[in-house]
Design a protein around this motif. Structure first.
Motif, short mmCIF file in Angstrom:
data_model
loop_
_atom_site.label_atom_id
_atom_site.label_comp_id
_atom_site.label_asym_id
_atom_site.label_seq_id
_atom_site.Cartn_x
_atom_site.Cartn_y
_atom_site.Cartn_z
N VAL A 45 1.88 -8.52 10.32
CA VAL A 45 0.58 -8.22 9.74
C VAL A 45 -0.32 -7.65 10.82
CG1 VAL A 45 0.69 -9.95 7.92
CG2 VAL A 45 -0.31 -10.55 10.13
N LEU A 46 -1.37 -7.00 10.38
CA LEU A 46 -2.35 -6.44 11.30
C LEU A 46 -3.73 -6.66 10.72
CD1 LEU A 46 -2.44 -4.85 13.96
CD2 LEU A 46 -2.51 -2.78 12.61
N ASN A 47 -4.66 -7.05 11.57
CA ASN A 47 -6.04 -7.24 11.15
C ASN A 47 -6.76 -5.90 11.29
OD1 ASN A 47 -8.81 -7.80 10.97
ND2 ASN A 47 -8.55 -9.81 11.87
N VAL A 48 -7.15 -5.32 10.17
CA VAL A 48 -7.84 -4.03 10.16
C VAL A 48 -9.25 -4.25 9.65
CG1 VAL A 48 -7.85 -1.67 9.28
CG2 VAL A 48 -5.68 -2.83 9.71
N ARG A 49 -10.20 -4.26 10.57
CA ARG A 49 -11.60 -4.43 10.21
C ARG A 49 -11.82 -5.66 9.31
NH1 ARG A 49 -10.43 0.81 10.86
NH2 ARG A 49 -9.85 1.29 8.73
N GLY A 50 -11.14 -6.75 9.66
CA GLY A 50 -11.31 -7.99 8.92
C GLY A 50 -10.35 -8.20 7.77
N ASP A 51 -9.56 -7.20 7.41
CA ASP A 51 -8.56 -7.34 6.35
C ASP A 51 -7.18 -7.52 6.97
OD1 ASP A 51 -10.40 -6.98 4.29
OD2 ASP A 51 -10.12 -4.81 4.25
N ILE A 52 -6.44 -8.53 6.53
CA ILE A 52 -5.07 -8.74 6.98
C ILE A 52 -4.15 -7.93 6.08
CG2 ILE A 52 -3.26 -10.44 7.40
CD1 ILE A 52 -5.73 -10.71 9.23
N ILE A 53 -3.43 -6.97 6.68
CA ILE A 53 -2.60 -6.06 5.90
C ILE A 53 -1.14 -6.22 6.34
CG2 ILE A 53 -2.17 -3.64 5.32
CD1 ILE A 53 -5.08 -3.07 5.98
N ILE A 76 1.20 4.38 8.71
CA ILE A 76 0.33 4.95 7.68
C ILE A 76 -0.11 3.80 6.77
CG2 ILE A 76 1.22 7.30 7.74
CD1 ILE A 76 3.04 6.71 5.45
N ILE A 77 -1.38 3.80 6.42
CA ILE A 77 -1.90 2.80 5.49
C ILE A 77 -1.94 3.44 4.12
CG2 ILE A 77 -3.81 1.32 4.81
CD1 ILE A 77 -4.73 1.25 7.66
N LEU A 78 -1.28 2.79 3.18
CA LEU A 78 -1.27 3.26 1.79
C LEU A 78 -2.10 2.29 0.97
CD1 LEU A 78 2.49 4.14 1.45
CD2 LEU A 78 0.60 5.65 2.06
N LYS A 79 -2.84 2.83 0.02
CA LYS A 79 -3.70 1.98 -0.80
C LYS A 79 -3.61 2.39 -2.26
CE LYS A 79 -8.39 0.29 -1.21
NZ LYS A 79 -9.73 0.29 -0.64
N GLN A 80 -3.38 1.41 -3.09
CA GLN A 80 -3.53 1.55 -4.53
C GLN A 80 -4.15 0.24 -4.97
OE1 GLN A 80 0.00 2.16 -6.92
NE2 GLN A 80 -1.23 2.97 -8.58
N ASP A 81 -5.46 0.28 -5.23
CA ASP A 81 -6.23 -0.94 -5.47
C ASP A 81 -5.49 -1.91 -6.36
OD1 ASP A 81 -8.46 -0.47 -3.89
OD2 ASP A 81 -9.39 0.77 -5.43
N PRO A 82 -5.45 -3.17 -5.98
CA PRO A 82 -6.04 -3.79 -4.80
C PRO A 82 -5.08 -3.87 -3.62
CG PRO A 82 -5.23 -5.52 -6.22
CD PRO A 82 -4.91 -4.18 -6.89
N LEU A 83 -3.91 -3.27 -3.71
CA LEU A 83 -2.85 -3.38 -2.71
C LEU A 83 -3.06 -2.40 -1.57
CD1 LEU A 83 -0.07 -4.61 -1.95
CD2 LEU A 83 0.96 -2.74 -3.24
N ARG A 84 -2.91 -2.90 -0.35
CA ARG A 84 -2.91 -2.06 0.85
C ARG A 84 -1.72 -2.49 1.70
NH1 ARG A 84 -8.38 -2.81 3.80
NH2 ARG A 84 -7.72 -1.05 5.05
N VAL A 85 -0.95 -1.52 2.21
CA VAL A 85 0.17 -1.84 3.09
C VAL A 85 0.24 -0.80 4.22
CG1 VAL A 85 1.59 -2.95 1.31
CG2 VAL A 85 1.85 -0.50 1.73
N TRP A 86 0.81 -1.22 5.32
CA TRP A 86 1.13 -0.33 6.42
C TRP A 86 2.62 -0.03 6.34
CZ3 TRP A 86 -1.95 0.91 10.83
CH2 TRP A 86 -3.18 0.30 10.89
N LEU A 87 2.99 1.19 6.64
CA LEU A 87 4.39 1.56 6.78
C LEU A 87 4.60 2.05 8.20
CD1 LEU A 87 5.17 3.67 3.58
CD2 LEU A 87 5.60 1.24 3.96
N ILE A 88 5.63 1.51 8.87
CA ILE A 88 6.00 2.01 10.19
C ILE A 88 6.90 3.22 9.98
CG2 ILE A 88 7.16 1.50 12.36
CD1 ILE A 88 6.56 -1.46 11.84
N VAL A 89 6.56 4.34 10.62
CA VAL A 89 7.35 5.57 10.48
C VAL A 89 7.65 6.12 11.87
CG1 VAL A 89 6.41 6.09 8.20
CG2 VAL A 89 5.33 7.07 10.22
N SER A 90 8.69 6.94 11.97
CA SER A 90 9.04 7.54 13.25
C SER A 90 8.01 8.57 13.69
CB SER A 90 10.43 8.19 13.18
OG SER A 90 11.39 7.23 12.84
N SER A 91 7.63 9.46 12.77
CA SER A 91 6.61 10.46 13.08
C SER A 91 6.04 10.99 11.78
CB SER A 91 7.18 11.59 13.93
OG SER A 91 8.16 12.29 13.21
#
Length: 92
Positions: A45-53, A76-91
């Motif tokens: 997880v990562l804390n992004v401006r107070g949100d744990i994603i 990359i942070i993807l969002k489709q309310d209310p869901l937010r996720v980070w995806l680790i990508v190569s480039s």
């Protein structure tokens, strides 16, 4: 007819794209907090401006071996309310 734009990214040597409508943010891979007790594809997880994603290794979600995490990777942070996720990508 609505014109669509897509974000294209590499995951190891495979190319993927996603509708940019869902793109919230992209950046270099930050330091992440690993969570060994989460589901298999959520690596931390990562804390992004107070949100744990949650951070997802898409390789694991797709049934591939986990990718080695390097400072050259991006997220990359993807969002489709209310869901937010980070995806680790190569480039991006």
């Amino acid at each position: 007819m609505k014109e669509q734009t897509y974000l294209t990214f590499l995951l190891d040597h495979r190319r993927y794209s996603i509708d940019s409508e869902y793109l919230e943010e992209m950046m270099p891979l930050p330091e992440i907090t690993l969570l060994p007790t989460c589901s298999q594809d959520i690596v931390g997880v990562l804390n992004v401006r107070g949100d744990i994603i949650p951070i997802i290794d898409l390789n694991l979600s797709l049934g591939y071996e986990p990718m080695p995490y390097r400072t050259a990777n991006s997220v990359i942070i993807l969002k489709q309310d209310p869901l937010r996720v980070w995806l680790i990508v190569s480039s991006i």
